[in-house]
Design an enzyme around this catalytic site. Structure first.
Site, PDB file in Angstrom:
ATOM      1  N   GLU A   1      -7.325  -2.592  -2.449  1.00  0.00           N
ATOM      2  CA  GLU A   1      -6.658  -1.728  -1.474  1.00  0.00           C
ATOM      3  C   GLU A   1      -5.719  -0.757  -2.189  1.00  0.00           C
ATOM      4  OE1 GLU A   1      -4.791  -3.478   2.014  1.00  0.00           O
ATOM      5  OE2 GLU A   1      -6.003  -5.280   1.754  1.00  0.00           O
TER       6      GLU A   1
ATOM      7  N   LEU B   1     -10.292   0.422  18.017  1.00  0.00           N
ATOM      8  CA  LEU B   1      -9.682  -0.262  16.877  1.00  0.00           C
ATOM      9  C   LEU B   1     -10.655  -0.412  15.710  1.00  0.00           C
ATOM     10  CD1 LEU B   1      -7.157  -1.795  15.851  1.00  0.00           C
ATOM     11  CD2 LEU B   1      -8.192  -3.884  16.770  1.00  0.00           C
TER      12      LEU B   1
ATOM     13  N   HIS C   1      -8.159  -1.173   5.903  1.00  0.00           N
ATOM     14  CA  HIS C   1      -8.434  -2.457   6.545  1.00  0.00           C
ATOM     15  C   HIS C   1      -9.055  -3.412   5.524  1.00  0.00           C
ATOM     16  CE1 HIS C   1      -9.240  -5.153   9.882  1.00  0.00           C
ATOM     17  NE2 HIS C   1     -10.453  -5.347   9.376  1.00  0.00           N
TER      18      HIS C   1
ATOM     19  N   ARG D   1       5.224   1.310  25.839  1.00  0.00           N
ATOM     20  CA  ARG D   1       4.596   1.724  24.583  1.00  0.00           C
ATOM     21  C   ARG D   1       4.506   3.239  24.501  1.00  0.00           C
ATOM     22  NH1 ARG D   1      -1.602   0.315  22.994  1.00  0.00           N
ATOM     23  NH2 ARG D   1      -1.981   2.268  24.083  1.00  0.00           N
TER      24      ARG D   1
ATOM     25  N   ASN E   1       0.825  -1.211   0.000  1.00  0.00           N
ATOM     26  CA  ASN E   1       0.000   0.000   0.000  1.00  0.00           C
ATOM     27  C   ASN E   1       0.858   1.260   0.000  1.00  0.00           C
ATOM     28  OD1 ASN E   1      -2.849  -0.687  -0.134  1.00  0.00           O
ATOM     29  ND2 ASN E   1      -2.538  -1.756   1.800  1.00  0.00           N
TER      30      ASN E   1
ATOM     31  N   ILE F   1      -0.377  -1.073  18.016  1.00  0.00           N
ATOM     32  CA  ILE F   1      -1.524  -0.257  18.428  1.00  0.00           C
ATOM     33  C   ILE F   1      -0.997   1.086  18.901  1.00  0.00           C
ATOM     34  CG2 ILE F   1      -3.485  -0.065  19.996  1.00  0.00           C
ATOM     35  CD1 ILE F   1      -3.796  -2.295  17.973  1.00  0.00           C
ATOM     36  N   LEU F   2      -1.490   2.162  18.315  1.00  0.00           N
ATOM     37  CA  LEU F   2      -1.031   3.499  18.690  1.00  0.00           C
ATOM     38  C   LEU F   2      -1.703   3.970  19.970  1.00  0.00           C
ATOM     39  CD1 LEU F   2      -1.191   5.142  15.167  1.00  0.00           C
ATOM     40  CD2 LEU F   2       0.891   4.718  16.482  1.00  0.00           C
TER      41      LEU F   2
END
Length: 202
Positions: free
Chosen positions: A175, A145, A110, A66, A14, A93-94
């Site tokens: 995509e 999410l 997604h 994180r 992508n 995961i942000l």
């Protein structure tokens, strides 16, 4: 000129579609400032290098949390004067802090027709559920999410005998069309957000 930073963890197909769209003029008035990966051997970094785009590896092992990792990520985004963040196969995961800093300026793609089949293994989920149509969704990123407002979706048929791999390959083709299209809409300021509803302006 819109400055784009792309977050990656893998192959970067992508990412390549965005690079190609900028180079062929489909996306104008934008450039990719940097490509950031949490995986040192992500092929996406090689793609960036080929196109003379700075590639940055942030090693998660060098941070105690994180939050510390995301603080460094945020510093790099700001150093590159980022106007738009793209998640392109980014597997971390942000934190809410990063997402809120770029509210309505962070996109993800997604491989399902959200809200169906969020999270990992979306194609496997689709096959197990027995749907006849699947596809991909480009959406704004929110702390929940795969729950951000939908910008656009593209569909593919689910064929008899499909495996997770064959369905994923068919979705990936769409995509690679959808992501540049959505980025161009953002760059051209043709996206209007009203709550969960996104309107594409003429």
């Amino acid at each position: 000129m819109i400055q784009i930073s792309v977050l990656v963890s893998g192959r970067g197909t992508n990412l390549q579609s965005i690079i190609d769209a900028i180079e062929n003029g489909q996306i104008r008035n934008a450039k990719i400032s940097c490509v950031i990966s949490d995986k040192k051997d992500a092929y996406a970094l090689a793609r960036a290098k080929t196109h003379h785009i700075p590639g940055i590896f942030i090693d998660p092992k060098t941070f105690s949390s994180r939050q510390e990792f995301d603080n460094r990520l945020l510093e790099i985004l700001k150093e590159n004067k980022t106007d738009l963040v793209l998640l392109a196969g980014y597997l971390r995961i942000l934190s809410d802090g990063v997402i809120s800093e770029y509210k309505n300026k962070m996109l993800n793609i997604h491989p399902s027709l959200l809200p169906a089949f969020p999270g990992l293994h979306a194609q496997k989920q689709a096959l197990e559920y027995g749907v006849k149509v699947s596809g991909c969704t480009v959406h704004f990123v929110e702390p929940a999410l795969d729950k951000g407002p939908v910008i656009l979706q593209k569909t593919v048929p689910v064929l008899p005998g499909d495996s997770e791999e064959t369905l994923a390959a068919r979705i990936l083709v769409e995509e690679n069309k959808a992501y540049p299209e959505a980025v161009n809409l953002f760059v051209e300021n043709k996206i209007k957000i009203d709550g969960r509803n996104v309107t594409i302006l003429d």
